[in-house]
Motif scaffolding. Structure first.
Motif, mmCIF file in Angstrom:
data_model
loop_
_atom_site.group_PDB
_atom_site.id
_atom_site.type_symbol
_atom_site.label_atom_id
_atom_site.label_comp_id
_atom_site.label_asym_id
_atom_site.label_seq_id
_atom_site.Cartn_x
_atom_site.Cartn_y
_atom_site.Cartn_z
ATOM 1 N N THR A 1 -2.681 1.713 -1.484
ATOM 2 C CA THR A 1 -1.766 2.847 -1.257
ATOM 3 C C THR A 1 -2.426 4.210 -1.458
ATOM 4 O O THR A 1 -1.905 5.213 -0.992
ATOM 5 C CB THR A 1 -0.536 2.724 -2.171
ATOM 6 O OG1 THR A 1 -0.976 2.466 -3.507
ATOM 7 C CG2 THR A 1 0.353 1.586 -1.706
ATOM 8 N N SER A 2 -3.575 4.245 -2.151
ATOM 9 C CA SER A 2 -4.254 5.530 -2.268
ATOM 10 C C SER A 2 -5.143 5.786 -1.049
ATOM 11 O O SER A 2 -5.660 6.877 -0.868
ATOM 12 C CB SER A 2 -5.085 5.598 -3.560
ATOM 13 O OG SER A 2 -6.112 4.632 -3.518
ATOM 14 N N MET A 3 -5.310 4.786 -0.219
ATOM 15 C CA MET A 3 -6.177 4.917 0.953
ATOM 16 C C MET A 3 -5.399 5.044 2.256
ATOM 17 O O MET A 3 -5.825 5.734 3.168
ATOM 18 C CB MET A 3 -7.130 3.698 1.035
ATOM 19 C CG MET A 3 -8.204 3.668 -0.014
ATOM 20 S SD MET A 3 -9.429 4.981 0.206
ATOM 21 C CE MET A 3 -9.072 6.019 -1.165
ATOM 22 N N ILE A 4 -4.287 4.322 2.368
ATOM 23 C CA ILE A 4 -3.526 4.441 3.620
ATOM 24 C C ILE A 4 -2.060 4.737 3.305
ATOM 25 O O ILE A 4 -1.538 4.350 2.278
ATOM 26 C CB ILE A 4 -3.667 3.197 4.539
ATOM 27 C CG1 ILE A 4 -3.076 1.960 3.896
ATOM 28 C CG2 ILE A 4 -5.120 2.965 4.912
ATOM 29 C CD1 ILE A 4 -3.044 0.769 4.851
ATOM 30 N N ARG A 5 -1.435 5.468 4.224
ATOM 31 C CA ARG A 5 -0.068 5.913 4.005
ATOM 32 C C ARG A 5 0.929 4.787 4.258
ATOM 33 O O ARG A 5 0.634 3.816 4.937
ATOM 34 C CB ARG A 5 0.233 7.093 4.936
ATOM 35 C CG ARG A 5 -0.616 8.322 4.641
ATOM 36 C CD ARG A 5 -0.538 9.291 5.808
ATOM 37 N NE ARG A 5 0.858 9.587 6.127
ATOM 38 C CZ ARG A 5 1.486 10.703 5.745
ATOM 39 N NH1 ARG A 5 0.833 11.613 5.079
ATOM 40 N NH2 ARG A 5 2.745 10.891 6.055
ATOM 41 N N GLU A 6 2.120 4.992 3.712
ATOM 42 C CA GLU A 6 3.144 3.946 3.848
ATOM 43 C C GLU A 6 3.521 3.705 5.311
ATOM 44 O O GLU A 6 3.820 2.577 5.695
ATOM 45 C CB GLU A 6 4.377 4.313 3.020
ATOM 46 C CG GLU A 6 4.086 4.236 1.524
ATOM 47 C CD GLU A 6 5.258 4.619 0.655
ATOM 48 O OE1 GLU A 6 6.270 5.119 1.192
ATOM 49 O OE2 GLU A 6 5.158 4.423 -0.576
ATOM 50 N N ASP A 7 3.505 4.764 6.120
ATOM 51 C CA ASP A 7 3.863 4.534 7.531
ATOM 52 C C ASP A 7 2.812 3.666 8.225
ATOM 53 O O ASP A 7 3.127 2.893 9.132
ATOM 54 C CB ASP A 7 4.137 5.846 8.281
ATOM 55 C CG ASP A 7 3.000 6.847 8.180
ATOM 56 O OD1 ASP A 7 1.964 6.533 7.551
ATOM 57 O OD2 ASP A 7 3.133 7.963 8.718
ATOM 58 N N ARG A 8 1.565 3.766 7.753
ATOM 59 C CA ARG A 8 0.509 2.898 8.305
ATOM 60 C C ARG A 8 0.741 1.440 7.882
ATOM 61 O O ARG A 8 0.560 0.510 8.656
ATOM 62 C CB ARG A 8 -0.846 3.345 7.748
ATOM 63 C CG ARG A 8 -1.919 3.842 8.700
ATOM 64 C CD ARG A 8 -1.695 3.664 10.129
ATOM 65 N NE ARG A 8 -2.261 2.403 10.624
ATOM 66 C CZ ARG A 8 -1.963 1.849 11.801
ATOM 67 N NH1 ARG A 8 -1.092 2.430 12.616
ATOM 68 N NH2 ARG A 8 -2.517 0.714 12.165
ATOM 69 N N ILE A 9 1.135 1.262 6.615
ATOM 70 C CA ILE A 9 1.411 -0.096 6.127
ATOM 71 C C ILE A 9 2.529 -0.709 6.964
ATOM 72 O O ILE A 9 2.428 -1.862 7.424
ATOM 73 C CB ILE A 9 1.804 -0.069 4.625
ATOM 74 C CG1 ILE A 9 0.631 0.431 3.782
ATOM 75 C CG2 ILE A 9 2.246 -1.461 4.170
ATOM 76 C CD1 ILE A 9 0.962 0.655 2.307
ATOM 77 N N ALA A 10 3.578 0.062 7.202
ATOM 78 C CA ALA A 10 4.700 -0.443 8.000
ATOM 79 C C ALA A 10 4.245 -0.773 9.413
ATOM 80 O O ALA A 10 4.638 -1.803 9.979
ATOM 81 C CB ALA A 10 5.827 0.593 8.028
ATOM 82 N N ALA A 11 3.388 0.083 9.982
ATOM 83 C CA ALA A 11 2.912 -0.165 11.347
ATOM 84 C C ALA A 11 2.097 -1.458 11.408
ATOM 85 O O ALA A 11 2.219 -2.241 12.356
ATOM 86 C CB ALA A 11 2.077 1.026 11.830
ATOM 87 N N VAL A 12 1.281 -1.677 10.392
ATOM 88 C CA VAL A 12 0.473 -2.912 10.370
ATOM 89 C C VAL A 12 1.393 -4.130 10.260
ATOM 90 O O VAL A 12 1.225 -5.122 10.976
ATOM 91 C CB VAL A 12 -0.542 -2.884 9.201
ATOM 92 C CG1 VAL A 12 -1.166 -4.259 8.977
ATOM 93 C CG2 VAL A 12 -1.627 -1.841 9.462
ATOM 94 N N LEU A 13 2.396 -4.045 9.380
ATOM 95 C CA LEU A 13 3.298 -5.197 9.214
ATOM 96 C C LEU A 13 4.107 -5.449 10.484
ATOM 97 O O LEU A 13 4.447 -6.591 10.794
ATOM 98 C CB LEU A 13 4.235 -4.971 8.013
ATOM 99 C CG LEU A 13 3.535 -4.937 6.651
ATOM 100 C CD1 LEU A 13 4.527 -4.609 5.545
ATOM 101 C CD2 LEU A 13 2.833 -6.256 6.350
ATOM 102 N N SER A 14 4.397 -4.381 11.229
ATOM 103 C CA SER A 14 5.153 -4.539 12.475
ATOM 104 C C SER A 14 4.319 -5.135 13.589
ATOM 105 O O SER A 14 4.849 -5.806 14.467
ATOM 106 C CB SER A 14 5.664 -3.178 12.973
ATOM 107 O OG SER A 14 6.522 -2.618 12.038
ATOM 108 N N SER A 15 3.020 -4.860 13.559
ATOM 109 C CA SER A 15 2.226 -5.171 14.743
ATOM 110 C C SER A 15 1.364 -6.416 14.593
ATOM 111 O O SER A 15 0.725 -6.834 15.551
ATOM 112 C CB SER A 15 1.337 -3.977 15.094
ATOM 113 O OG SER A 15 0.435 -3.743 14.028
#
Ligand code: MN
Length: 400
Positions: A190-204
């Motif tokens: 979480t200090s390296m990538i933003r939460e919206d990126r995490i959500a995008a990865v989980l979606s895709s």
């Protein structure tokens, strides 16, 4: 009722640290991430002790939240005592985020700045509050979330296991449902990538394994300044109404399956009926792959699921009895789905660390192909979890 369908854990040293002081535990329905701190490998020791306390089993009394909190306090006592007893361990500590599925609730216990998230319907909700300097400033309205993400002191934590004789543990319970994906992670993610990126990865990504790999890769691509640990697990309906799990699915691109037509309440004829139906629809059963018939299948190195250190402590540290509390699902020499007790390892000289606990009436060929690798990945489970999962397999209630 909701059950853990699948779980994965990944950890990576990152690009800048020399060692990995994170530890994790995947023992469905219990999941833990711990991020250690302290010089001379002390952080690794602290996070390992924390995970071992959970691996040894939760106290029998109390609610799920109380059990988790008591295990956290016990871990704190052990780490604190060791830090006082050994000079080189002085000041060591660890964060800890634990989650346990209990019926339709997820109990979460938390200290430090590792995090828990719920991913549902394409959106990510944080389940934990950081015990960090910047976390406190955000709560006081002195920093925005965006400023906190960039703050140079963002890794300073205000609460940990180890530094004090007693620790205050935050706990919560969240209602969960089939299709929910839960993420536990250390701050190296979480200090390296933003939460919206995490959500995008989980979606895709098409499955948990691919999602976990991708999250680690992205954290490394962003600099990998810290150890990165990711635990992901997904929930499904327990009692056969697996349509729900399909409806709420949030990972996209999973293979489609015919909707199960089983009754939601098991009856004695259900299994035979299911097997007859499978025989009709599938023709001849798919043979187990050659070379995998002799032994339970080692689909994944279990080292990725339980830290090697925990396994070594259990095996070498006179912990043989503790391994008897561990169960995993595999196939026997004939390709029959089997519950094994112990650890899915074979030592040199053919010494097995597992034994047959229960032989089911189901061939691996009767398990939906899309679920085989996750079911046979030798995740360590409680006896209750393994038995409940096997029962669903026998009743043909495994979706996808
Ligand atoms: Mn960290």
């Amino acid at each position: 009722m909701v059950r853990v369908a699948e779980a994965v854990a990944r950890t990576d040293t990152g690009r800048q640290r020399r060692g990995n002081e994170d530890n994790s535990l995947v023992r469905s329905p219990l999941f833990v991430v711990a991020d250690g701190m302290g010089g001379a490998q002390a952080g690794e020791v602290a996070s390992q002790i924390a995970v071992e306390v959970f691996a040894a089993g939760l106290p029998p009394q109390g609610s799920a939240e109380e059990k988790l909190a008591e295990a956290v306090r016990e871990a704190n006592r052990r780490i604190h005592e060791l830090s006082r007893a050994e000079r080189e361990r002085r000041g060591m500590g660890t964060t800890l985020t634990a989650a346990m599925l209990d019926d339709t609730q997820l109990a979460v216990a938390h200290v430090g700045d590792s995090r828990g998230y719920l991913f549902r319907g394409g959106s990510l909700t944080r389940l934990t509050r950081d015990h960090s300097l910047v976390g406190a400033l955000v709560e006081q309205g002195k920093l925005t979330e965006a400023e906190a993400e960039e703050h140079p002191q963002r890794s300073i934590i205000t609460r940990a296991l180890g530094p004090e004789p007693e620790v205050e543990v935050d706990t919560w319970s969240y209602p969960v449902r089939p299709g929910d994906v839960l993420l536990l992670c250390s701050d190296g993610l979480t200090s390296m990538i933003r939460e919206d990126r995490i959500a995008a990865v989980l979606s895709s990504t098409r499955n948990l394994s691919a999602a976990a790999d991708r999250l680690i890769d992205e954290a490394n691509a962003a600099g990998g300044r810290d150890n990165i640990t990711v635990v992901l697990f997904e929930l499904e309906e327990l009692d056969g109404s697996a349509n729900d799990a399909q409806e709420h699915r949030t990972m996209v691109g999973m293979p489609a399956v015919a909707p199960p037509s089983q009754p939601s309440r098991p009856d004695p004829g259900a299994r035979a009926e299911r097997r007859a139906r499978l025989a009709r629809t599938q023709g001849s059963p798919v043979p187990a792959e050659p070379g995998r018939r002799r032994n339970p299948r080692w689909a994944k190195p279990v080292a990725a699921l339980v830290s090697v250190s925990v396994v070594l402590v259990l095996v070498l540290g006179g912990g043989y009895l503790a391994t008897r509390q561990l169960y995993f699902i595999g196939t026997d020499a004939r390709g029959v789905m089997t519950i094994y007790r112990g650890l899915p390892y074979e030592l040199p000289a053919g010494i097995r660390l597992y034994e047959t606990f229960y032989t089911s009436g189901v061939s691996v060929a009767d398990v939906p192909a899309a679920r085989r690798s996750s079911l046979l990945s030798h995740n360590l489970r409680s006896q209750k979890d393994a038995s409940s999962l096997m029962r669903s397999i026998e009743l043909g209630q495994i979706s996808r």
